[in-house]
Each structure stands twice: as C-alpha cells, then as structure tokens.
Design a protein around this motif. Structure first.
Motif, PDB file in Angstrom:
ATOM      1  N   ARG A 128      30.674  34.172  55.544  1.00 33.71           N
ATOM      2  CA  ARG A 128      30.815  33.261  54.417  1.00 33.71           C
ATOM      3  C   ARG A 128      30.593  33.710  53.185  1.00 33.71           C
ATOM      4  N   LEU A 129      29.255  34.755  53.166  1.00 32.88           N
ATOM      5  CA  LEU A 129      28.685  35.212  51.790  1.00 32.88           C
ATOM      6  C   LEU A 129      29.787  35.710  51.249  1.00 32.88           C
ATOM      7  N   PHE A 130      30.402  36.789  51.883  1.00 32.04           N
ATOM      8  CA  PHE A 130      31.438  37.642  51.554  1.00 32.04           C
ATOM      9  C   PHE A 130      32.535  36.796  51.106  1.00 32.04           C
ATOM     10  N   LEU A 131      33.082  35.983  51.733  1.00 38.58           N
ATOM     11  CA  LEU A 131      34.217  35.112  51.303  1.00 38.58           C
ATOM     12  C   LEU A 131      33.883  34.367  49.926  1.00 38.58           C
ATOM     13  N   LEU A 132      32.539  33.863  49.990  1.00 35.69           N
ATOM     14  CA  LEU A 132      32.478  33.426  48.516  1.00 35.69           C
ATOM     15  C   LEU A 132      32.328  34.401  47.246  1.00 35.69           C
ATOM     16  N   ILE A 133      31.559  35.538  47.762  1.00 32.64           N
ATOM     17  CA  ILE A 133      31.617  36.582  46.619  1.00 32.64           C
ATOM     18  C   ILE A 133      33.149  37.201  46.311  1.00 32.64           C
ATOM     19  N   GLY A 134      33.837  37.204  47.477  1.00 36.58           N
ATOM     20  CA  GLY A 134      35.438  37.775  47.050  1.00 36.58           C
ATOM     21  C   GLY A 134      35.855  36.705  46.370  1.00 36.58           C
ATOM     22  N   HIS A 135      36.044  35.560  46.570  1.00 35.63           N
ATOM     23  CA  HIS A 135      36.806  34.445  45.871  1.00 35.63           C
ATOM     24  C   HIS A 135      36.322  34.472  44.200  1.00 35.63           C
ATOM     25  N   GLY A 136      35.003  34.618  44.351  1.00 36.06           N
ATOM     26  CA  GLY A 136      34.526  34.727  42.816  1.00 36.06           C
ATOM     27  C   GLY A 136      34.995  35.887  42.099  1.00 36.06           C
ATOM     28  N   VAL A 137      35.193  36.671  42.632  1.00 35.22           N
ATOM     29  CA  VAL A 137      35.591  38.171  42.206  1.00 35.22           C
ATOM     30  C   VAL A 137      37.126  37.889  41.631  1.00 35.22           C
ATOM     31  N   LEU A 138      37.834  37.311  42.775  1.00 29.02           N
ATOM     32  CA  LEU A 138      39.336  37.223  42.620  1.00 29.02           C
ATOM     33  C   LEU A 138      39.748  36.208  41.419  1.00 29.02           C
ATOM     34  N   ALA A 139      38.882  35.033  41.397  1.00 29.84           N
ATOM     35  CA  ALA A 139      39.183  34.291  40.423  1.00 29.84           C
ATOM     36  C   ALA A 139      38.871  34.735  38.842  1.00 29.84           C
ATOM     37  N   GLY A 140      37.878  35.632  38.939  1.00 28.17           N
ATOM     38  CA  GLY A 140      37.502  36.440  37.479  1.00 28.17           C
ATOM     39  C   GLY A 140      38.380  37.355  37.264  1.00 28.17           C
ATOM     40  N   VAL A 141      39.001  38.114  38.005  1.00 24.61           N
ATOM     41  CA  VAL A 141      39.854  39.093  37.692  1.00 24.61           C
ATOM     42  C   VAL A 141      41.312  38.164  37.366  1.00 24.61           C
ATOM     43  N   LEU A 142      41.671  37.232  38.224  1.00 23.50           N
ATOM     44  CA  LEU A 142      42.741  36.554  37.600  1.00 23.50           C
ATOM     45  C   LEU A 142      42.778  35.915  36.202  1.00 23.50           C
ATOM     46  N   LEU A 143      41.420  35.408  36.060  1.00 17.91           N
ATOM     47  CA  LEU A 143      41.310  35.162  34.695  1.00 17.91           C
ATOM     48  C   LEU A 143      41.329  35.990  33.584  1.00 17.91           C
ATOM     49  N   ALA A 144      40.970  37.029  34.028  1.00 16.51           N
ATOM     50  CA  ALA A 144      40.983  38.204  32.901  1.00 16.51           C
ATOM     51  C   ALA A 144      42.300  38.784  32.515  1.00 16.51           C
ATOM     52  N   GLN A 145      43.021  38.625  33.716  1.00 15.28           N
ATOM     53  CA  GLN A 145      44.528  38.952  33.642  1.00 15.28           C
ATOM     54  C   GLN A 145      45.207  38.000  32.927  1.00 15.28           C
ATOM     55  N   MET A 146      45.034  36.706  32.958  1.00 14.42           N
ATOM     56  CA  MET A 146      45.694  35.565  32.169  1.00 14.42           C
ATOM     57  C   MET A 146      45.564  35.840  30.948  1.00 14.42           C
ATOM     58  N   LEU A 147      44.192  36.109  30.505  1.00 16.88           N
ATOM     59  CA  LEU A 147      43.794  36.157  28.982  1.00 16.88           C
ATOM     60  C   LEU A 147      44.152  37.411  28.522  1.00 16.88           C
ATOM     61  N   GLY A 148      44.269  38.562  29.184  1.00 10.70           N
ATOM     62  CA  GLY A 148      44.221  39.966  28.594  1.00 10.70           C
ATOM     63  C   GLY A 148      45.336  40.733  29.245  1.00 10.70           C
ATOM     64  N   VAL A 149      46.275  40.160  29.967  1.00 13.64           N
ATOM     65  CA  VAL A 149      47.513  41.278  30.369  1.00 13.64           C
ATOM     66  C   VAL A 149      48.146  41.754  29.425  1.00 13.64           C
ATOM     67  N   SER A 150      48.178  41.163  28.132  1.00 10.40           N
ATOM     68  CA  SER A 150      49.272  41.608  27.075  1.00 10.40           C
ATOM     69  C   SER A 150      48.284  42.573  26.178  1.00 10.40           C
ATOM     70  N   ARG A 151      47.119  42.536  26.450  1.00 12.07           N
ATOM     71  CA  ARG A 151      46.098  43.460  25.257  1.00 12.07           C
ATOM     72  C   ARG A 151      45.849  44.958  25.690  1.00 12.07           C
TER      73      ARG A 151
END
Length: 263
Positions: A128-151
């Motif tokens: 469960r710890l790694f599921l939670l950490i993994g989801h946090g990383v995935l959400a952070g990366v997708l947020l960064a891609q959403m905001l910075g994919v064109s940069r």
C-alpha cells in the motif's frame, strides 16, 4: 464439480470488450447496443453456469472491486502516456522516430534497473505504501506534462524517467496486494480478471486519447495535448481517491478484527 473450460463465457468476454471498444472508437450507438446486449447475455450465462469463465463471486468482494478500479486506472495512465509522448515529440518538436525512441528509452531502462530493488522494498515496506507513492508520482508527472508539454522536450524525457518506475512499482504492488487479498481457491480467476481489466483499460485509453486529440484538433497542438493530459491527470486523481478509500477501509477492518479479538 468443475465442468471444464467455459468456452462460451470466454467468447462472450471477448465480444463484451471488442464491441465496447468499437462503440468508443467509432462513436457508434449500434455497437454500444451490441455491447449492452452481449453483457446481458453474459450475466445470464454466468448465473446458470457451474464454472463460469468469470467468477461472479469475486465482484461481491468490495476490496477486490476497488483494486480492479485502481488497476484499470493505472493502465489507462500508462498506455495513455505512452500513446501521447511520441505524438507530442513529433508534432511539437519535430523529432524523428529515432530521436523519439532515444527520448523515451532512458525511462524504460531506469525502470528495468530499479525493478529488483523495488521488489525488495515492496516486501519490506508493504504494497500500500508503494501504491500510494506511485500514485503521487504519477499525478505529479501528469500535472507537469499538462503544464509543460509545450515548453521543452525535456519535460517528456524527465517526466518518463519518473513515470516508468512509478508505473512498474504501482503494478507490482497492486498485483501483490490482490494476490494477498484473494482466497487461494479464487486466486487464479481473480488475478486473471485483474489482468483482463488492466488490458482493457489500456485499450480504452489509447482509443479515447486518440478521439480527444481529434476533437481538439482545431486548437493549437500544444493546447490539445495539454487538455488530453488533463484528462489523464483526472484519472490519476480518481484512482488515488479509490486507493485511499481501499486503504482506509482495510485499516478499519483490521482494527475491528483486533478489537473483537481483544474482547
């Protein structure tokens, strides 16, 4: 007693998945009707079969249903990102197929290197710890891609360096958690159904991402990719919420069993 392999149930499962995918990709009400009809027939078949291809008893387990939803979402994120990255690198930065492969490859290589270590860490610190950490990383990366994919293309390179290991850790933790949750007699069918849901999620993801890119084709390319990444980010947040719900419910169940034992 077992009556052998349920060929009719397996065929209906394929028809359910294929007709729904065709309904989504072609936006066809006719294929949607076929999918709904085949689902009704499949439910009727499961209820009358002694050993159905899909064990309906599994779906009565609330915890298992939550893990199925998480597994579906994880593959939606994974295949959606893998679908979008090469297209974004080609459309936004004019990268050649070779350059696209070299941009994405480091993430896959890093994931392969970390896999044995992640396995040991999961055994030590828990699924469960790694599921939670993994989801946090995935959400952070997708947020960064959403905001910075064109940069910069570096957003995609660095993002996948984090995304790929997070996907591997989440998938391994999820499968391990599912195997520990299920009773031994249901382990084979339960893990098989989990894999089926994951593959189906990946298929739906690429189809929907393609449709969304087409829908936003009138917008500048950067904006269309940003909007599709926003959809994947929404999926990651939904999956995180379901996972948190699962962890909280499991903790409460374990606490209730401990109290009952003490009494």
């Amino acid at each position: 007693p077992s009556s052998g392999f349920d060929a009719a149930g397996a065929a209906l499962t394929v028809i359910n998945a294929l007709s729904l995918l065709l309904a989504i990709t072609r936006l066809s009400p006719w294929w949607l009707a076929v999918s709904l009809l085949s689902l009704i027939v499949h439910v009727w078949h499961i209820r009358r079969s002694r050993s159905p291809f899909l064990n309906s008893g599994l779906l009565k387990n609330r915890s298992y249903r939550k893990l199925l939803a998480v597994g579906w979402c994880v593959l939606v994120m994974n295949l959606g990102n893998l679908f979008l990255m090469p297209l974004a690198l080609a459309d936004l930065y004019g990268r050649s197929p070779l350059a696209i492969g070299l941009t994405i490859a480091p993430g896959a290589v890093l994931s392969a290197i970390l896999t044995p270590f992640v396995g040991r860490w999961i055994d030590r610190f828990g699924n469960r710890l790694f599921l939670l950490i993994g989801h946090g990383v995935l959400a952070g990366v997708l947020l960064a891609q959403m905001l910075g994919v064109s940069r910069s293309a570096a957003f995609i390179l660095c993002g996948y360096l984090l995304f790929s290991p997070a996907i591997s850790a989440s998938t391994a933790s999820l499968n391990n958690e599912t195997s520990q949750l299920l009773p031994r007699e249901s382990l084979g069918s339960g893990m098989g159904f989990m894999q089926l849901m994951q593959f189906f999620g990946g298929s739906v993801s690429t189809a929907v991402c393609g449709l969304l890119l087409h829908h936003y084709s009138a917008l500048p390319a950067a904006d269309s990719y940003s909007k599709v990444y926003a959809v994947l980010l929404g999926v990651s947040l939904i999956s995180s919420a379901v996972l948190a719900w699962y962890c909280l419910a499991s903790r409460q169940t374990r606490g209730g069993e401990g109290t009952a034992g003490a009494v």
